[in-house]
Design a protein around this motif. Sequence first.
Motif, mmCIF file in Angstrom:
data_model
loop_
_atom_site.group_PDB
_atom_site.id
_atom_site.type_symbol
_atom_site.label_atom_id
_atom_site.label_comp_id
_atom_site.label_asym_id
_atom_site.label_seq_id
_atom_site.Cartn_x
_atom_site.Cartn_y
_atom_site.Cartn_z
ATOM 1 N N GLY A 63 11.009 3.462 -7.222
ATOM 2 C CA GLY A 63 12.238 2.711 -7.017
ATOM 3 C C GLY A 63 12.532 2.382 -5.572
ATOM 4 N N ALA A 64 11.615 2.749 -4.667
ATOM 5 C CA ALA A 64 11.844 2.497 -3.238
ATOM 6 C C ALA A 64 11.631 1.041 -2.864
ATOM 7 N N GLY A 65 10.932 0.265 -3.720
ATOM 8 C CA GLY A 65 10.685 -1.140 -3.438
ATOM 9 C C GLY A 65 9.230 -1.487 -3.223
ATOM 10 N N LYS A 66 8.327 -0.543 -3.473
ATOM 11 C CA LYS A 66 6.909 -0.765 -3.198
ATOM 12 C C LYS A 66 6.326 -1.884 -4.064
ATOM 13 N N THR A 67 6.551 -1.803 -5.372
ATOM 14 C CA THR A 67 5.972 -2.802 -6.276
ATOM 15 C C THR A 67 6.589 -4.175 -6.038
ATOM 16 N N THR A 68 7.878 -4.220 -5.752
ATOM 17 C CA THR A 68 8.519 -5.500 -5.425
ATOM 18 C C THR A 68 7.894 -6.101 -4.173
ATOM 19 N N PHE A 69 7.639 -5.276 -3.174
ATOM 20 C CA PHE A 69 7.034 -5.774 -1.938
ATOM 21 C C PHE A 69 5.635 -6.320 -2.208
ATOM 22 N N ILE A 70 4.857 -5.624 -3.027
ATOM 23 C CA ILE A 70 3.522 -6.110 -3.375
ATOM 24 C C ILE A 70 3.619 -7.462 -4.067
ATOM 25 N N GLY A 71 4.589 -7.615 -4.984
ATOM 26 C CA GLY A 71 4.777 -8.895 -5.662
ATOM 27 C C GLY A 71 5.086 -10.023 -4.690
ATOM 28 N N LEU A 72 5.864 -9.731 -3.653
ATOM 29 C CA LEU A 72 6.163 -10.746 -2.638
ATOM 30 C C LEU A 72 4.916 -11.098 -1.839
ATOM 31 N N VAL A 73 4.122 -10.084 -1.489
ATOM 32 C CA VAL A 73 2.888 -10.328 -0.736
ATOM 33 C C VAL A 73 1.940 -11.215 -1.527
ATOM 34 N N LEU A 74 1.902 -11.024 -2.846
ATOM 35 C CA LEU A 74 1.036 -11.828 -3.703
ATOM 36 C C LEU A 74 1.596 -13.223 -3.978
ATOM 37 N N GLY A 75 2.829 -13.474 -3.571
ATOM 38 C CA GLY A 75 3.449 -14.769 -3.850
ATOM 39 C C GLY A 75 3.931 -14.904 -5.278
ATOM 40 N N MET A 76 4.088 -13.786 -5.977
ATOM 41 C CA MET A 76 4.563 -13.814 -7.361
ATOM 42 C C MET A 76 6.078 -13.979 -7.425
ATOM 43 N N HIS A 77 6.764 -13.571 -6.377
ATOM 44 C CA HIS A 77 8.213 -13.697 -6.303
ATOM 45 C C HIS A 77 8.582 -14.365 -4.980
ATOM 46 N N ARG A 78 9.745 -14.933 -4.947
ATOM 47 C CA ARG A 78 10.247 -15.552 -3.723
ATOM 48 C C ARG A 78 11.321 -14.663 -3.118
ATOM 49 N N ALA A 79 11.197 -14.373 -1.839
ATOM 50 C CA ALA A 79 12.191 -13.538 -1.169
ATOM 51 C C ALA A 79 13.539 -14.254 -1.121
ATOM 52 N N ASP A 80 14.613 -13.476 -1.202
ATOM 53 C CA ASP A 80 15.959 -14.039 -1.120
ATOM 54 C C ASP A 80 16.438 -14.153 0.327
ATOM 55 N N VAL B 43 3.411 3.045 6.127
ATOM 56 C CA VAL B 43 4.746 2.455 6.123
ATOM 57 C C VAL B 43 5.540 3.187 5.053
ATOM 58 N N ILE B 44 6.709 3.689 5.404
ATOM 59 C CA ILE B 44 7.534 4.439 4.469
ATOM 60 C C ILE B 44 8.737 3.590 4.066
ATOM 61 N N LEU B 45 8.879 3.363 2.751
ATOM 62 C CA LEU B 45 10.022 2.642 2.209
ATOM 63 C C LEU B 45 10.993 3.633 1.586
ATOM 64 N N ASP B 46 12.270 3.394 1.788
ATOM 65 C CA ASP B 46 13.307 4.197 1.174
ATOM 66 C C ASP B 46 14.485 3.301 0.847
ATOM 67 N N ALA B 47 14.833 3.233 -0.437
ATOM 68 C CA ALA B 47 15.957 2.404 -0.896
ATOM 69 C C ALA B 47 15.832 0.964 -0.414
ATOM 70 N N GLY B 48 14.590 0.451 -0.448
ATOM 71 C CA GLY B 48 14.370 -0.944 -0.099
ATOM 72 C C GLY B 48 14.256 -1.237 1.378
ATOM 73 N N ARG B 49 14.303 -0.201 2.206
ATOM 74 C CA ARG B 49 14.194 -0.406 3.641
ATOM 75 C C ARG B 49 12.957 0.293 4.194
ATOM 76 N N ALA B 50 12.334 -0.308 5.209
ATOM 77 C CA ALA B 50 11.231 0.337 5.902
ATOM 78 C C ALA B 50 11.831 1.278 6.934
ATOM 79 N N VAL B 51 11.716 2.592 6.686
ATOM 80 C CA VAL B 51 12.403 3.570 7.528
ATOM 81 C C VAL B 51 11.479 4.220 8.547
#
Length: 306
Positions: free
Chosen positions: A39-56, A206-214
């Motif tokens: 739930g830290a955002g890792k899979t979402t970030f991978i999806g953005l890197v792949l161009g599967m999702h568009r960042a807001d 790179v450490i993600l926590d609650a959607g932020r790179a900490v």
Amino acid sequence: MPTVVDASDVVKRWGKTTALDRATLKIGAGVTGLLGANGAGKTTFIGLVLGMHRADGGALRVLGMDPWADGLAVRAQVGYAPEHDALPPDVTAHDLVRHLAQVHGLPRREATARASDVLYELGLGEERFRQIGTMSTGQKQRVKLAQAISHDPELVLLDEPTNGLDPVQRDEMLALVRKVGHELGINVVLSSHLLDEVERVSDAVVILDAGRAVAGGTIGELGRTGDAELLVEIDGRGSRRLVDDLARAGVAAVIDGDRVVVALESDRVYDLVRDALAAADLGVRRLQRRRTSLEDVYLSAGDGAA
């Protein structure tokens, strides 16, 4: 070190849930661990890197390109092995790897040769014509890794590649990940929630926590974070005298179990510890600088983000 992935203030929301909250990070060459709890955002970030999702919000560059606007070009140079098993059971490993190499743009003859080569490289040469449904979990994970690197990408994204593996299979998979990053020369992003496996194979984290790179940096850099300390184990009873003698010399030290922890405020402390040990005629079992573990960094970063 060249930057492979460059994210600046990246935001991604799913409805009312913010998966990435102004995440800013850089990923360089080599093997990089993307570490964080579920739930830290890792899979979402991978999806953005792949161009599967568009960042807001924010900016994201992958291999110098915008993965949303230049999705086809990015995916031609990026490989991906998902966490979950979605492999077709009635297809052979070779046919799957060849097909996906063709999807990435390789001609059929080259894709056929490449499929055999990469399956041999990953220890599945004798099993390459077996149907995937008859394979063990460890073999299926190797197939996923093989298809991810079949087109010789510049970057490969591995999402929890040791998921479901026993300890022996896990060690073998981590060795293959390191081989891909260092012998085959493919940049690797290893997404995991397991600190020890990230620390074992990664050049940087790179450490993600609650959607932020900490936190982020090389393993060596992260190991130098925090207050420097010297650990001294005395042979026999002498810890209290050493602490008292160092205090008189202006050096902070405390007893921690069977060792003395000395604050390394300057290089001069080494000489003062040496002199105090010699003056008290104390034997030493161990004398070493404390290394900050990845767990220490992870817990500290999480506390700072809270």
